[in-house]
Design an enzyme around this catalytic site. Sequence first.
Site, PDB file in Angstrom:
ATOM      1  N   ASP A 471       1.104  -1.108   0.006  1.00  0.00           N
ATOM      2  CA  ASP A 471      -0.057   0.260   0.184  1.00  0.00           C
ATOM      3  C   ASP A 471       0.974   1.239   0.020  1.00  0.00           C
ATOM      4  OD1 ASP A 471      -2.157   1.533   0.118  1.00  0.00           O
ATOM      5  OD2 ASP A 471      -1.954   1.661   2.513  1.00  0.00           O
ATOM      6  N   LYS A 472       0.542   2.521  -0.216  1.00  0.00           N
ATOM      7  CA  LYS A 472       1.269   3.539  -0.424  1.00  0.00           C
ATOM      8  C   LYS A 472       1.174   4.347   0.905  1.00  0.00           C
ATOM      9  CE  LYS A 472       0.071   7.448  -2.600  1.00  0.00           C
ATOM     10  NZ  LYS A 472       0.452   8.548  -1.672  1.00  0.00           N
ATOM     11  N   ASP A 852      -1.254  -0.883   6.069  1.00  0.00           N
ATOM     12  CA  ASP A 852      -1.450  -0.337   7.363  1.00  0.00           C
ATOM     13  C   ASP A 852      -2.986  -0.593   7.915  1.00  0.00           C
ATOM     14  OD1 ASP A 852      -3.139   1.146   5.665  1.00  0.00           O
ATOM     15  OD2 ASP A 852      -2.584   3.250   6.227  1.00  0.00           O
ATOM     16  N   ALA A 854      -5.691  -0.164   6.700  1.00  0.00           N
ATOM     17  CA  ALA A 854      -7.046   0.643   6.329  1.00  0.00           C
ATOM     18  C   ALA A 854      -7.284   0.061   4.694  1.00  0.00           C
ATOM     19  CB  ALA A 854      -6.789   2.056   6.223  1.00  0.00           C
ATOM     20  N   ASN A 855      -8.342  -0.431   4.363  1.00  0.00           N
ATOM     21  CA  ASN A 855      -8.791  -0.850   3.298  1.00  0.00           C
ATOM     22  C   ASN A 855      -7.933  -1.997   2.757  1.00  0.00           C
ATOM     23  OD1 ASN A 855     -10.935   1.111   3.372  1.00  0.00           O
ATOM     24  ND2 ASN A 855      -9.517   2.464   2.319  1.00  0.00           N
TER      25      ASN A 855
END
Length: 1149
Positions: A471-472, A852, A854-855
């Site tokens: 993820d970014k 992290d 989240a999603n």
Amino acid sequence: MSTSSVASWVTAEVDSNENIECCGYKKNPLKTAVCYVVAVFSLGFLFLVFYWKEDWRLKCMCAPCHLKEADFVLIKDIYRRYHVCDIRRNLIKDNDGCSRETLRTILKKDVVDADGNLRFFKFQKIFFILDLAQHEIFRLRGLESNTPCNAFLEQYANGLSESQSEQRQVIYGKNDIYVRVRSIPVLLVQEVLNPFYIFQIFSVSVWFADEYIYYSACILIMSAISIAISLYTTRKQNLTLRSMVQSDTVVKVLRPNKAIEVSEKVLVPGDVIIIPHHGCMMTCDAVLISGNCIVNESSLTGESVPVTKTPLPHQGDCMTEYCPIEHKRHSLFCGTKVIQTRQGDTDEVRAVVVQTGYSTAKGSLVQAIMYPKPMEFRLYRDALRFVGLLAVIAFVGLVYAIIVMFLKGATVSRIIIRALDTITIAVPPALPAALTIGMVYAQIRLKAQQIFCISPQRINLSGTIDIFCFDKTGTLTEEGLDLLGVQTAENGRFLPMTTSVSSLPIGPFTSTMATCHSLAVVNDELSGDPIDLKMFQATEWTFKEPDRTSGEKFIKVEPPKDVIQMDDSYKEKGDYGISLLHLFPFSSALQRMSVIAQTEGDDRVVAYVKGSPEIISSLSKPETVPDNFQQVLSNYTQDGLRVLALAWKPIQSEETLDNLKNMQRKNVEEELEFLGLMILENKLKPETRPVIEELNRANIRTIMITGDNLLTAINVACKSGMCGPDDTVIHIQAETPECCDDSTPILTYKAVDKDHTPTGDQIKTKNHFRNNEKEALEMKTIKDEVSPMLAACRTHYAIDGATYDAIQQHHQDQLQNVIVKGTIFARFSPNQKMSLVEELQHLDYFVGMCGDGANDCGALKTAHAGISLSEAEASVASPFTSKIPNISCVPLLIRNGRAALATSFALFQYLAVYAMTMFVTVTILYSITSTLSDQQFAYIDLALCTLTILLVSRGEAYEKISVKRPFTRLMTSPVIFSLVSQIIVVILIQTATFLVLQAMPWYVPLVPVPDGRNRKCQETTSLFLISCFQYIIMAVVYTPKPPFRRPIYKLRLYSAYLIITFVGTTLLLYVPTAHTVRVMEMVVLPDYVFKTCILALAFLNFAFSCVIEYILVPSPAFIRFVSCAAWRKSRPPKYTLLEMDYHCHGDQV
């Protein structure tokens, strides 16, 4: 769907991504009676097999049939595993419980059979109902599907009556997420009935019958400790899970003309609950119909930022159906915490219950934990095959032992014991433990490095990773954003960027920044989305929650009174403040949010809008958007900056408040006036680039899956090292052609320039061909124009979520090619992230995922090794959770995974050769009616084997990740050649020892004593001593080594142990004490020449073993030769074939 009267498989939908197949079975008395007879003659072993394989029990004792006659249902899930469920019957009576009419209303079909029964079964906490008339099976659902949005505002707005609620309870059951915690006796029986422990019980029974006490007692103690630890861990996990979901609160429910308090457990879909002003923990899924809520959804998303929930708006299209995903901003989910509420028109915050129990969001999470996705690992599958091969060898040994013992005149009891003992020797009971002990030590090491694991089996899988997804935001980059500045637009042109928002005059731009957010005051502190928070704080305005005591209903924002500076659009009228009348929350699908607001003392009502620049510019009047908009936006995004656009528009002042709240969102967010850009900076974490470079050096592919802007993602990919400075990035985009009537999108390929912006050169585009020739568009390939460019450098594809969907729907033949070369996947939803991970797995990648929380939960659960940087409850379903808040945990996980995997392979090989070494020894000794003594067996099993397993597993991982990968399969040419060669060497050395002994002039052959143990003889002592050296040699050559584990000389304790065992065995050979000879039941070999021959044969064995393991096995040319690889077809991973094809033919594959 089939409606025949014979048995057939019926497909039932679990959710949008998962189906199960069901087949009916009915009881068969004759087959059942036969099974009982066989079970009696097998001493209950058949029922033990049925316990392990319940589908075998069903097929052996029942007969397949039509669903109308079925007593059981055989279920095949998407992982091709079989399950058995009982079909239950619930008699439906109109005057008692749930009526037939109510059932028809809720299920929207008549499913009651001819006998008046409702037939259903429960599979993994989910209820499925049988529709015999249509020969269908469907999942029992609440109001989350096939329910119009307006029904919540009309049909369900006043709540259910008592009778309606009671009838629905008959169908839906209790609103309870119940986690069963089994008692210790039940857990003990289940653990002991594991095939591994059953075989251990069999082995120990044989050993006790043979009076082999020491090792048997040791195995019993170790098994008891292992069972105790397993029981403690299992019970603790179940208790922890139950405490996490256990709840028993009182809820206020709306009944016709009154509100009453009831237990949460009696809630049913359709009930209207009243959310208290001080908030509460949600115990069901519900849709908000009145008032606003501020909710903490960290338990589901990992985001601790409060989210504002607004009422479900009235839909213009009465057929628009409610969807929990599309209407997420209006939905309250079970397990989330409502922090506070804001009153609606009824002075109460109301919500309609949509789902209860295990059908809720929290119930689905708990179900995923209780029934995780199986991860098939080739090592375990091959291990079972190899154990089967050992079982065949054991059977041969059993027959050999029976024949030899019978010919030697042994008693029946002695023949049986010796024959069964052969099985326990050829198939070592410690084999399963050896495959897991490396993971146990790796789990301990990971825990010491702040990486926690809830699925130890995934540790070995993490050592096989080919590709790692990241993820970014919050993973590669810092979580927080800093406001770099704003750039306002005026008269269709941009003004210079300013870093001080407070210095701007009060007008539409600053008013948008002050109002267009979903912030709330929680515990006297302003909180909300980090971007909203940074934006509002930059204005230096004041945020005021409505005062309930004075009847205020709206949030109000005010600028600092001492610095009020109005622009030409506003006239100052006393105290200046803006009230937020209505909020359209941010939608990821729409990529924007908006508010309807009104300035104090002004009758004018305005809409303020904020969102992605591309969307806002498309919704704005063209004359208000600067001509150089795209160029300015690209300049910011190419530097990795996050950019948002602001816009506004006046609304007709004669609209009433009720009309404003019922306005369609699309009418509010059109014909806007573009105001400008807000620029935010998201910095790369300092640990990101070194980790990505380390993975690149190890030839582990890295990709980014983010919900952010594509150009921003490209910039981060280049800065982090995913894309090298000389690499080429190709932007793939799905476009609908204008040259023909066919609306099927085509794929355009645009090279991205060094500044990370698309060049004007389209590699595949509609502009290059005649307008009436779509065929030319489909046939034109990337090879024609960019193959020379691709030949000199690596190429990375960058695509967004919309293009990914278009490829899945219309260009399936191109999907694998795009994924193999894809590095940047931007604007991806959570479901798309999970889908991409699954597609990578279909290409034979071993996939790692780091996010992290989240999603990212779906992708984390789906990946072979998912590691979450969040400690929220959502990460409970992730195999690994790191307290290290950056991706430096990824190399640690891979290194330890490789070390654990290499240890499992090495110990498997060691135990296989150990078993064959002992098998060879015993087989030779059986030929003279002898065997090893109990003390000799104990010395081998405890001092040599068990301690080797325990000590070698303690070795730490190598310091860096190498390009070389550990083996993932046992049935490979190097492993098989190694095992076969070492076993041949063992056979030759032991045979040579036996023959040399017989050639000695002082040799006295054993004279067997009938029914005697015949242990003290020269043959037994000689073979015992040479085999001890062989066990030590195997321990040395099969010790895991670089590049996966630290070298053997760095394992000080293990090295010291090997030296001690070698010296001890040498002393046992040359100068055994009288006490040792008596205890070990040995004889003193009279000749030092023969003793030296044994030592020389041991060194010869060591030399052969080293040549095999360190020279021949690592040689690819030699392994290809001996395995005849040149004449055999080998299937490399799918992604390797695609990469090879790509390098040969460009993108024409």
